[in-house]
Design an enzyme around this catalytic site. Structure first.
Site: not given
Ligand code: URA
Length: 445
Positions: A168, A82, A183, A187, A161
C-alpha cells in the site's frame, strides 16, 4: 479461486464471499499471488470500498495469518491503545505508566515510524540500552510484576498486514478507510488484549483529513472490535497541529518525562489525560458499573501528581535494560551536535499549521525514516516554540531545529516555514478532542 476474478468482482463493486477473502489472504501470504495482482485489488478496494461483512472477514483473515497472542498468563484485564499515526504523537509513553500506576495492565506491542510519522519503538530505543525485543515470557513476567511493558511487534504477528502495508505504501493505497481499519484491527485482535482504545487522528498530519472520514473510520473499527468480543472505544483527536512542543525521538522522551514530573504543555497533557482516562474506564467499568470518565481522569491526574506514574516509567525502563539515569537526568539522553533557530521575519498570528510538513522537516533532520531501512538520529528533531493561535513578532524564535548533520538545516527550514500560515487576524486555538465513539454512539465535544 482465480485472483483475476476476485479483482474483477471488486472492480465492478460486487461483494466478495468469506471464502474468497480468506483464500486470497492465505495465498498472498504464501506467495501464491504476485504483488501486481494484489496491488490491483487494493486499488479496486480503494475506489469501491467493502461492506461490513467483507471488512470483518478481511480483518479476521489478516489477524489469523500469523500468531494470535494469548495474553492469559497475564492476570487481570489487559487494555491496549493504538493511534492511527501522527506527528509528535508521543502519548503512549505517558499513558502506559499512568494506567499501570492506577493498577491496570498494559501489555503493548508498538511499531516504528515511517515517513513523516513517528513510532513508539524508535522513541523508546532513544533511551540508552532500552530493549524492545523481549521474549514472550519476559514480556508476560514484566507485565505481571510491574503492570506494563512495551515491545516491538514480533515478526510472526499479522504477516498479511506487513506485506499488504508495504505494498500500500508504494501504490498510494494507504489512505483507504477499509484498508486502514483492517490493518489496525487485525494487529489489535492478534495482540490479544481484552479492551482496545483507539486514537483516531484527524487533520493535516493524519491519514484522515476530515472529521467526517475520521468518524467513519472510528465507527468501523469500534464495530470490528466489538464483533470480535473486545470492548473498543475510539477518541478522535486533532492532528492539524503536532502534539506538544517536540518532534523527534529523544526530544519527545524528554517532554514526556517533564509531563510525568508535572510540567506539561497544556495540549499534550489534555490529550494524554483523555486517552488515559478512557483506557482506565475500559479496564475498570466491567467490575465497577458506577465508575465515570471523570473518576478515571481524577485517578490519572493523581498518579502524575504523586509521582507514581513517573516511578512506573522508571520501572519499565529498568525492566527493559534501559539506563534509568537518563530518565532521572535527561542530559544523558542522546543530543544532536548542532541546533538552528528559525526566526520570524513577519509579525502577526499563526492561523494554521501543516503537521505533515512539520513531520517531513523532522525526517529531513534525521529523526524519521525516509525508507524502511533508513538509520535514525535519536537526538534530531524540532522544538516548536510557536503553534496555531500564538502571536508572533518579527525576531521571535518560531522553532529550534536539532541535527547531527548541519547541512540538513536549510531544507528543513524551508519545509518548516512552509508549514506555518501567518495572518493578521487572531485565530482560535483548535479543539484537541473532536469526538468519542463507542458501540452506543458518537459524542461530539
Ligand atoms: N496504522 C496502521 O497500523 N495501519 C494503517 O493502515 C494505517 C495506520
Amino acid at each position: 479461486m482465480r485472483m483475476y476474478d476476485i479483482i474483477d468482482k471488486k472492480k465492478n463493486g460486487m461483494e466478495l464471499s468469506t471464502e474468497e477473502i480468506r483464500e486470497m489472504i492465505k495465498a498472498y501470504v504464501e506467495e501464491q499471488i504476485p504483488d501486481y495482482q494484489m496491488a490491483a485489488w487494493l486499488m479496486a478496494v480503494y475506489f469501491q470500498g467493502m461492506n461490513n461483512r467483507e471488512l470483518k472477514d478481511l480483518t479476521l483473515a489478516m489477524a489469523h495469518s500469523g500468531e494470535m497472542i494469548d495474553l492469559s498468563p497475564i492476570l487481570g484485564i489487559k487494555v491496549d491503545k493504538h493511534s492511527t499515526g501522527g506527528v509528535g504523537d508521543k502519548t503512549t509513553l505517558a499513558i502506559a505508566p499512568i494506567v499501570a500506576a492506577c493498577g491496570e495492565k498494559v501489555a503493548k506491542m508498538a511499531g516504528r515510524g515511517l515517513g513523516f510519522t513517528g513510532g513508539t519503538i524508535d522513541k523508546l530505543e532513544s533511551i540508552p540500552g532500552f530493549v524492545t525485543g523481549l521474549d514472550q515470557q519476559t514480556f508476560f513476567d514484566n507485565v505481571n510484576r510491574i503492570g506494563l511493558s512495551v515491545i516491538g511487534q514480533t515478526a510472526n504477528i499479522t504477516p498479511a498486514d506487513k506485506k499488504l502495508y508495504a505494498l500500500r505504501d508504494v501504490t498510494a493505497t494507504v489512505d483507504s478507510i477499509p484498508l486502514i481499519a483492517a490493518s489496525v484491527m487485525s494487529k489489535k485482535l492478534a495482540s490479544g488484549s481484552d479492551k482496545i482504545l483507539l486514537d483516531v487522528t484527524c487533520g493535516s498530519g493524519a491519514f484522515m483529513k476530515t472529521l467526517e472520514d475520521a468518524v467513519k473510520l472510528a465507527e468501523i473499527m469500534v464495530a470490528i472490535g466489538e464483533q470480535a468480543g473486545r470492548e473498543t472505544i475510539a477518541l478522535i483527536t486533532n492532528m492539524d497541529v503536532p502534539l506538544g512542543e517536540t518532534i523527534g525521538n529523544a526530544l519527545e522522551v524528554k517532554e514526556i518525562i517533564e509531563l510525568l514530573q508535572g510540567n506539561a504543555k497544556e495540549d499534550l497533557k489534555e490529550v494524554c489525560l483523555a486517552l488515559a482516562s478512557n483506557m482506565l474506564y475500559l479496564a475498570k467499568h466491567g467490575s465497577n458499573k458506577n465508575i465515570t470518565l471523570e473518576d478515571c481522569r481524577k485517578m490519572a491526574e493523581e498518579k502524575i501528581q504523586d509521582g507514581n506514574a513517573f516511578r512506573k516509567l522508571k520501572e519499565m525502563v529498568t525492566s527493559q535494560h534501559g539506563d534509568v539515569e537518563a530518565i532521572e537526568n535527561t542530559d544523558k539522553l542522546p543530543k544532536a551536535e548542532y541546533y538552528y533557530e528559525i526566526v520570524a521575519d513577519v509579525g502577526g498570528y499563526i492561523t494554521s499549521m501543516d503537521a505533515k510538513q512539520c513531520g517531513m522537516a523532522s525526517m529531513i533532520l534525521g529523526a524519521g525514516r525516509e525508507k524502511k531501512d533508513s538509520e535514525i538520529d535519536f537526538g534530531a528533531g524540532i522544538r516548536l516554540l510557536k503553534k496555531t493561535g500564538d502571536s508572533l513578532e518579527v525576531g521571535d524564535t518560531i522553532a529550534t531545529l536539532y541535527s547531527n548533520s548541519y547541512e540538513t538545516f536549510k531544507e528543513a527550514e524551508k519545509i518548516l516555514r512552509s508549514a506555518y500560515k501567518i495572518g493578521r487576524e487572531v485565530s482560535q486555538k483548535e479543539k484537541l478532542i473532536y469526538a468519542r465513539v463507542t458501540k452506543e454512539g458518537i459524542t461530539y465535544y
